[in-house]
Scaffold this motif. Structure first.
Motif, PDB file in Angstrom:
ATOM      1  N   ALA A   1      10.041  -1.179   8.469  1.00 23.75           N
ATOM      2  CA  ALA A   1       9.162  -1.211   9.643  1.00 23.75           C
ATOM      3  C   ALA A   1       8.687   0.188  10.026  1.00 23.75           C
ATOM      4  N   ARG A   2       9.457   1.225   9.658  1.00 24.54           N
ATOM      5  CA  ARG A   2       9.120   2.592  10.032  1.00 24.54           C
ATOM      6  C   ARG A   2       8.613   3.442   8.868  1.00 24.54           C
ATOM      7  N   TRP A   3       8.659   2.915   7.662  1.00 20.17           N
ATOM      8  CA  TRP A   3       8.351   3.693   6.469  1.00 20.17           C
ATOM      9  C   TRP A   3       6.852   3.941   6.359  1.00 20.17           C
ATOM     10  N   GLN A   4       6.471   5.167   6.093  1.00 20.11           N
ATOM     11  CA  GLN A   4       5.099   5.615   5.882  1.00 20.11           C
ATOM     12  C   GLN A   4       4.107   5.039   6.914  1.00 20.11           C
ATOM     13  N   PRO A   5       4.255   5.440   8.167  1.00 17.40           N
ATOM     14  CA  PRO A   5       3.385   4.879   9.216  1.00 17.40           C
ATOM     15  C   PRO A   5       1.902   5.204   9.028  1.00 17.40           C
ATOM     16  N   GLN A   6       1.582   6.397   8.478  1.00 15.33           N
ATOM     17  CA  GLN A   6       0.168   6.723   8.285  1.00 15.33           C
ATOM     18  C   GLN A   6      -0.461   5.860   7.188  1.00 15.33           C
ATOM     19  N   ILE A   7       0.297   5.625   6.111  1.00 13.39           N
ATOM     20  CA  ILE A   7      -0.202   4.776   5.019  1.00 13.39           C
ATOM     21  C   ILE A   7      -0.407   3.354   5.553  1.00 13.39           C
ATOM     22  N   ARG A   8       0.544   2.890   6.347  1.00 10.12           N
ATOM     23  CA  ARG A   8       0.454   1.556   6.953  1.00 10.12           C
ATOM     24  C   ARG A   8      -0.799   1.460   7.831  1.00 10.12           C
ATOM     25  N   ALA A   9      -1.020   2.468   8.657  1.00  9.47           N
ATOM     26  CA  ALA A   9      -2.179   2.464   9.554  1.00  9.47           C
ATOM     27  C   ALA A   9      -3.491   2.498   8.770  1.00  9.47           C
ATOM     28  N   LYS A  10      -3.533   3.308   7.709  1.00  8.73           N
ATOM     29  CA  LYS A  10      -4.753   3.386   6.887  1.00  8.73           C
ATOM     30  C   LYS A  10      -5.045   2.052   6.206  1.00  8.73           C
ATOM     31  N   ALA A  11      -4.005   1.388   5.708  1.00  4.52           N
ATOM     32  CA  ALA A  11      -4.190   0.097   5.038  1.00  4.52           C
ATOM     33  C   ALA A  11      -4.720  -0.946   6.026  1.00  4.52           C
TER      34      ALA A  11
ATOM     35  N   ALA B   1       0.814  -1.214   0.000  1.00  8.78           N
ATOM     36  CA  ALA B   1       0.000   0.000   0.000  1.00  8.78           C
ATOM     37  C   ALA B   1       0.853   1.273   0.000  1.00  8.78           C
ATOM     38  N   PHE B   2       2.180   1.129   0.144  1.00 15.50           N
ATOM     39  CA  PHE B   2       3.049   2.308   0.190  1.00 15.50           C
ATOM     40  C   PHE B   2       2.888   3.139  -1.080  1.00 15.50           C
ATOM     41  N   THR B   3       2.903   4.458  -0.918  1.00 11.79           N
ATOM     42  CA  THR B   3       2.751   5.346  -2.066  1.00 11.79           C
ATOM     43  C   THR B   3       4.090   5.784  -2.640  1.00 11.79           C
ATOM     44  N   ARG B   4       5.138   5.694  -1.838  1.00  6.55           N
ATOM     45  CA  ARG B   4       6.485   6.032  -2.309  1.00  6.55           C
ATOM     46  C   ARG B   4       7.421   4.886  -1.945  1.00  6.55           C
ATOM     47  N   PRO B   5       8.421   4.638  -2.785  1.00  6.19           N
ATOM     48  CA  PRO B   5       9.362   3.567  -2.440  1.00  6.19           C
ATOM     49  C   PRO B   5      10.253   3.978  -1.269  1.00  6.19           C
ATOM     50  N   ALA B   6      10.611   3.014  -0.456  1.00  5.13           N
ATOM     51  CA  ALA B   6      11.523   3.256   0.666  1.00  5.13           C
ATOM     52  C   ALA B   6      12.918   3.546   0.118  1.00  5.13           C
ATOM     53  N   PRO B   7      13.764   4.240   0.886  1.00  5.33           N
ATOM     54  CA  PRO B   7      15.134   4.509   0.430  1.00  5.33           C
ATOM     55  C   PRO B   7      15.870   3.214   0.089  1.00  5.33           C
ATOM     56  N   LYS B   8      16.671   3.259  -0.961  1.00  6.41           N
ATOM     57  CA  LYS B   8      17.365   2.052  -1.429  1.00  6.41           C
ATOM     58  C   LYS B   8      18.827   1.988  -0.984  1.00  6.41           C
ATOM     59  N   SER B   9      19.562   3.103  -1.115  1.00  4.68           N
ATOM     60  CA  SER B   9      20.990   3.063  -0.804  1.00  4.68           C
ATOM     61  C   SER B   9      21.201   3.013   0.704  1.00  4.68           C
ATOM     62  N   ALA B  10      22.340   2.466   1.104  1.00  5.07           N
ATOM     63  CA  ALA B  10      22.649   2.329   2.526  1.00  5.07           C
ATOM     64  C   ALA B  10      22.721   3.696   3.197  1.00  5.07           C
ATOM     65  N   GLY B  11      23.295   4.676   2.523  1.00  9.56           N
ATOM     66  CA  GLY B  11      23.396   6.016   3.093  1.00  9.56           C
ATOM     67  C   GLY B  11      22.032   6.648   3.315  1.00  9.56           C
ATOM     68  N   ALA B  12      21.168   6.544   2.325  1.00 13.74           N
ATOM     69  CA  ALA B  12      19.828   7.113   2.448  1.00 13.74           C
ATOM     70  C   ALA B  12      19.027   6.391   3.528  1.00 13.74           C
ATOM     71  N   GLN B  13      19.162   5.085   3.593  1.00 17.25           N
ATOM     72  CA  GLN B  13      18.464   4.328   4.629  1.00 17.25           C
ATOM     73  C   GLN B  13      18.952   4.732   6.014  1.00 17.25           C
ATOM     74  N   MET B  14      20.271   4.879   6.150  1.00 20.82           N
ATOM     75  CA  MET B  14      20.841   5.242   7.446  1.00 20.82           C
ATOM     76  C   MET B  14      20.419   6.658   7.842  1.00 20.82           C
ATOM     77  N   ARG B  15      20.403   7.590   6.890  1.00 17.01           N
ATOM     78  CA  ARG B  15      19.953   8.961   7.195  1.00 17.01           C
ATOM     79  C   ARG B  15      18.496   8.957   7.648  1.00 17.01           C
ATOM     80  N   TYR B  16      17.677   8.142   7.009  1.00 15.99           N
ATOM     81  CA  TYR B  16      16.277   8.043   7.395  1.00 15.99           C
ATOM     82  C   TYR B  16      16.153   7.514   8.830  1.00 15.99           C
ATOM     83  N   LEU B  17      16.908   6.470   9.152  1.00 16.92           N
ATOM     84  CA  LEU B  17      16.845   5.911  10.507  1.00 16.92           C
ATOM     85  C   LEU B  17      17.329   6.911  11.548  1.00 16.92           C
ATOM     86  N   VAL B  18      18.397   7.649  11.223  1.00 18.56           N
ATOM     87  CA  VAL B  18      18.908   8.665  12.154  1.00 18.56           C
ATOM     88  C   VAL B  18      17.844   9.731  12.402  1.00 18.56           C
ATOM     89  N   LYS B  19      17.151  10.132  11.352  1.00 16.88           N
ATOM     90  CA  LYS B  19      16.103  11.141  11.495  1.00 16.88           C
ATOM     91  C   LYS B  19      14.945  10.593  12.329  1.00 16.88           C
TER      92      LYS B  19
END
Length: 185
Positions: free
Chosen positions: A77-87, A15-33
């Motif tokens: 597990a953390r990507w798009q929590p509102q979309i996950r909840a709506k689904a 149900a995700f509307t945008r793809p999750a980050p793919k590269s290790a750097g982008a994924q790590m920046r997302y987790l840090v945020k």
């Protein structure tokens, strides 16, 4: 995680509307945020804080396979929590969930009926009440065995008893030896 829990997560991820980050750097920046710093990310991933900082700065580009799997699992597990909840809410209130499985299914019934377990391939639309039970149990941290029991009860009611129209004396459904399991919202 568990077979059924992973299947439910994959169904929600569709149900995700945008793809999750793919590269290790982008994924790590997302987790840090998401976690508010490099230290909690390092503790969660079981690496040093300096390693996390190197990924954030793109000094390290390719993690080893086990770390890459942990990073991807935590991001999803953390990507798009509102979309996950709506689904989940839609499946639990109006839409229901479809289970596609190839497993050994059998049941306990009165003497004289053919209740022997056998491998069956089923694709069954479960009503919203069963989807709600599965998602609630998953959120409460239920074991795979408990999720399997809930799925077996749902299959008993929907597939074997056809919503109460047949097999009224059926006691228990056995749902074991799962070869394939997939959910769809």
């Amino acid at each position: 995680m568990s077979l059924i829990g992973d299947g439910l997560n994959k169904a929600v991820q569709k149900a995700f509307t945008r793809p999750a980050p793919k590269s290790a750097g982008a994924q790590m920046r997302y987790l840090v945020k998401q976690l508010g710093g490099t230290k909690p990310v390092a503790q969660m991933l079981r690496v040093s804080q300096r390693t996390v900082e190197r990924y954030v700065k793109d000094q390290i580009k390719k993690p080893r396979p086990d770390l890459a799997a942990r990073i991807e699992r935590e991001v999803k597990a953390r990507w798009q929590p509102q979309i996950r909840a709506k689904a989940k809410q839609k499946a639990a209130s109006t839409g229901g969930i479809i289970i596609d499985t190839r497993a050994r299914l059998g049941y306990t019934a009165p003497i004289g009926s053919t209740d022997q377990d056998r491998i069956r391939h089923l694709t069954v639309a479960l009503p919203p009440v069963h989807a709600a039970r599965l998602f609630d149990a998953q959120e409460q941290g239920a074991s795979d065995a408990r999720l399997q029991e809930i799925a077996a009860e749902a299959l008993k009611e929907v597939y074997f008893q056809d919503g109460g129209r047949r097999a009224g004396s059926l006691d228990e459904v056995r749902f074991t030896d799962i070869e394939h399991l997939e959910f769809d919202l």
